[in-house]
Design a protein around this motif. Structure first.
Motif, short mmCIF file in Angstrom:
data_model
loop_
_atom_site.label_atom_id
_atom_site.label_comp_id
_atom_site.label_asym_id
_atom_site.label_seq_id
_atom_site.Cartn_x
_atom_site.Cartn_y
_atom_site.Cartn_z
N ILE A 26 -8.90 51.26 3.08
CA ILE A 26 -8.08 51.13 1.88
C ILE A 26 -8.61 52.01 0.76
CG2 ILE A 26 -7.44 49.50 0.05
CD1 ILE A 26 -7.23 47.37 2.32
N ILE A 27 -9.92 52.05 0.60
CA ILE A 27 -10.54 52.94 -0.39
C ILE A 27 -10.24 54.39 -0.03
CG2 ILE A 27 -12.74 53.80 -1.30
CD1 ILE A 27 -13.81 50.91 -0.91
N HIS A 28 -10.36 54.71 1.24
CA HIS A 28 -10.10 56.08 1.70
C HIS A 28 -8.66 56.49 1.40
CE1 HIS A 28 -8.90 59.05 4.80
NE2 HIS A 28 -10.10 59.53 4.59
N GLN A 29 -7.71 55.61 1.69
CA GLN A 29 -6.30 55.96 1.53
C GLN A 29 -5.87 56.07 0.08
OE1 GLN A 29 -3.61 53.27 3.52
NE2 GLN A 29 -1.78 54.30 2.76
N PHE A 30 -6.33 55.15 -0.76
CA PHE A 30 -5.80 55.07 -2.12
C PHE A 30 -6.70 55.66 -3.20
CE2 PHE A 30 -3.74 51.55 0.20
CZ PHE A 30 -2.42 51.97 0.06
N PHE A 31 -7.98 55.91 -2.90
CA PHE A 31 -8.89 56.40 -3.93
C PHE A 31 -9.64 57.67 -3.55
CE2 PHE A 31 -8.38 51.82 -4.45
CZ PHE A 31 -7.91 51.77 -5.75
N ILE A 32 -9.68 58.03 -2.26
CA ILE A 32 -10.36 59.26 -1.84
C ILE A 32 -9.34 60.33 -1.46
CG2 ILE A 32 -11.89 60.30 -0.14
CD1 ILE A 32 -13.36 57.64 0.04
N GLN A 33 -8.40 59.97 -0.59
CA GLN A 33 -7.38 60.94 -0.16
C GLN A 33 -6.34 61.06 -1.26
OE1 GLN A 33 -6.39 61.32 4.09
NE2 GLN A 33 -4.31 60.82 3.47
N SER A 34 -6.77 61.67 -2.34
CA SER A 34 -5.97 61.77 -3.55
C SER A 34 -6.02 63.20 -4.06
CB SER A 34 -6.52 60.81 -4.62
OG SER A 34 -6.01 61.09 -5.89
N THR A 35 -5.01 63.61 -4.80
CA THR A 35 -4.99 64.98 -5.33
C THR A 35 -6.08 65.20 -6.38
OG1 THR A 35 -3.34 64.33 -6.97
CG2 THR A 35 -2.54 65.27 -4.92
N TYR A 44 -18.88 55.87 8.29
CA TYR A 44 -18.65 57.32 8.29
C TYR A 44 -17.51 57.71 7.35
CZ TYR A 44 -17.38 61.93 10.10
OH TYR A 44 -17.06 63.26 10.21
N ILE A 45 -16.49 56.89 7.30
CA ILE A 45 -15.30 57.24 6.53
C ILE A 45 -15.55 57.28 5.02
CG2 ILE A 45 -14.34 54.91 6.21
CD1 ILE A 45 -11.61 56.18 7.03
N LEU A 46 -16.62 56.60 4.56
CA LEU A 46 -16.95 56.60 3.13
C LEU A 46 -18.14 57.50 2.80
CD1 LEU A 46 -16.56 52.81 2.19
CD2 LEU A 46 -14.92 54.66 1.87
N GLY A 47 -18.77 58.06 3.83
CA GLY A 47 -19.98 58.85 3.62
C GLY A 47 -19.77 60.03 2.68
N GLY A 48 -18.69 60.77 2.89
CA GLY A 48 -18.43 61.94 2.05
C GLY A 48 -18.23 61.59 0.60
N ALA A 49 -17.57 60.47 0.33
CA ALA A 49 -17.33 60.05 -1.05
C ALA A 49 -18.65 59.74 -1.76
CB ALA A 49 -16.42 58.82 -1.07
N GLU A 54 -15.75 58.47 -11.13
CA GLU A 54 -16.33 57.32 -11.83
C GLU A 54 -15.68 56.03 -11.35
OE1 GLU A 54 -16.36 57.71 -16.03
OE2 GLU A 54 -17.52 59.57 -16.05
N GLU A 55 -14.36 56.04 -11.23
CA GLU A 55 -13.66 54.87 -10.73
C GLU A 55 -14.09 54.57 -9.30
OE1 GLU A 55 -9.03 53.42 -10.49
OE2 GLU A 55 -9.50 55.42 -9.71
N LEU A 56 -14.19 55.62 -8.49
CA LEU A 56 -14.59 55.47 -7.10
C LEU A 56 -15.99 54.88 -6.99
CD1 LEU A 56 -13.72 55.93 -4.20
CD2 LEU A 56 -14.55 58.29 -4.38
N ALA A 57 -16.90 55.34 -7.84
CA ALA A 57 -18.27 54.82 -7.83
C ALA A 57 -18.30 53.33 -8.13
CB ALA A 57 -19.12 55.59 -8.83
N SER A 58 -17.48 52.90 -9.08
CA SER A 58 -17.45 51.47 -9.45
C SER A 58 -16.87 50.62 -8.33
CB SER A 58 -16.65 51.27 -10.74
OG SER A 58 -15.27 51.55 -10.53
N ILE A 59 -15.93 51.19 -7.57
CA ILE A 59 -15.33 50.44 -6.45
C ILE A 59 -16.32 50.33 -5.30
CG2 ILE A 59 -13.50 50.50 -4.70
CD1 ILE A 59 -11.74 51.90 -6.80
N LEU A 60 -17.07 51.41 -5.05
CA LEU A 60 -17.99 51.44 -3.92
C LEU A 60 -19.27 50.63 -4.16
CD1 LEU A 60 -17.77 55.22 -2.96
CD2 LEU A 60 -16.88 53.32 -1.64
N ALA A 61 -19.70 50.56 -5.41
CA ALA A 61 -21.01 49.97 -5.74
C ALA A 61 -21.24 48.58 -5.15
CB ALA A 61 -21.20 49.95 -7.25
N PRO A 62 -20.31 47.61 -5.30
CA PRO A 62 -20.61 46.27 -4.82
C PRO A 62 -20.37 46.04 -3.33
CG PRO A 62 -18.48 46.29 -5.91
CD PRO A 62 -19.04 47.67 -6.04
#
Length: 334
Positions: free
Chosen positions: A147-156, A178-183, A161-169
């Motif tokens: 869900i993070i990959h689809q709506f917050f990484i695969q984006s134009t 693997y799918i979140l490693g690049g982010a 900063e938003e992504l970091a706050s979502i991933l942190a917890p």
């Protein structure tokens, strides 16, 4: 017990254990355009299984010793997350654009999320809010990774900063997928100095697997064009580039199209025919691509115009502005 009977009992028992550990997916999809689909394993193993369908119907069964993060991939490059897990079943209906998922474990969790956004799919802001809420309440779910990959990484234009706050917890195992490693690497790199003068040398392969050489012709220029099959605007821009390239000297100007796609099928389905002035490349690392990270590119569409020595001449020139700039440069060399 004689030896033959012992072997028979052992064989039946082993087969029973194998069957009990299997995963089964039953699917009937409305929008399948070919008789072939692929199950792409993303984590912890990397492999691809070919699936043959009949009018969008198929059954996929496989042994599973642990949870595997996968994607069901169509010939058009569309995908649906699938969680292959021991002793679980999954049912898939609907379409690639609007899948309906039921089953057990992570598939059931992801299916509930899809159901929750069914009536708001066209409202991007509302879907992102729903996605954030889901991740916040499912920190240990691998469904959150997709869900993070689809709506917050695969984006134009990913908001780091938003992504970091979502991933942190997130739970450590989910965060390390693997799918979140690049982010995570992109976030770690975001404060590094961007090279504003030169594009560092990088190696890339074309569709035939051959390394692309830099243009060494005198007074030659290369436009590194960033695009992705999942971003409609970058596709429109890329189409306009093809027309511009034809108007400029073939020996002095070419377009190096660097795709941010994650899968070969998605990329390949949107590629144009290779030519001396037009090259298609992709390393399937998307936003984790070396050139992307080194040059601070975090949105699409985007491009960088460089000379034969990879010195940066300009950034983000489009349509007439691009044509006039390159025409000026090539005319000056006559």
């Amino acid at each position: 017990m004689n030896k033959l009977l012992f072997l028979l009992v052992l064989t039946v028992g082993w087969a029973g254990c194998q069957g009990n550990s299997g995963f089964k997916l039953q699917a009937e999809l409305d929008d399948v355009q070919s008789d072939t689909l692929w199950m792409v394993y993303d984590d912890p193993m990397l492999k691809i299984d070919t699936i043959y369908t009949e009018n969008g119907k198929f059954t996929y069964e496989t042994e599973a010793d642990t949870l595997n993060l996968c994607r069901l991939l169509s010939s058009e490059g569309k995908s649906i997350p699938v969680f292959v897990s021991p002793k679980e079943k999954m049912k898939l209906t609907g379409s690639f654009d609007a899948p309906v998922i039921s089953g057990e474990g992570e598939n059931a969790v992801y299916g509930e999320f899809l159901k929750s956004i069914d009536e708001i799919r066209t409202d991007t802001a509302a879907v992102r809010m729903k996605a954030k809420e889901f991740v916040r309440t499912h920190l240990q779910s691998f469904a959150s990774a997709y869900i993070i990959h689809q709506f917050f990484i695969q984006s134009t234009q990913p908001d780091l900063e938003e992504l970091a706050s979502i991933l942190a917890p997130l739970d450590g195992m989910v965060k390390d997928s693997y799918i979140l490693g690049g982010a995570l690497e992109a976030i770690a790199d975001k404060n590094k100095t961007v090279n504003k003068d030169y594009v560092s040398y990088f190696s890339c392969k074309d569709r035939k697997g051959k390394y692309v050489a830099w243009n060494n012709a005198p007074d030659s220029y290369t436009l590194i064009n960033f695009w992705a099959s999942w971003d409609p605007q970058s596709l429109v821009v890329r189409d306009s580039l093809e027309q511009i390239a034809r108007k400029l000297p073939e020996k002095q100007f070419r377009v190096l199209n660097l795709s941010l796609d994650y899968g070969k099928e998605q990329w390949y389905s949107q590629c144009k025919e290779d030519a001396e002035r037009w090259v298609e490349v992709c390393d399937f690392k998307a936003w984790d691509n070396q050139v992307i990270r080194q040059n601070g590119v975090w949105r699409l569409p985007a491009n960088i115009l460089v000379d034969r020595n990879r010195k940066i001449i300009a950034r983000d020139l489009f349509r007439q502005d691009l044509y006039e700039k390159v025409k000026q440069l090539t005319d000056a060399s006559k």
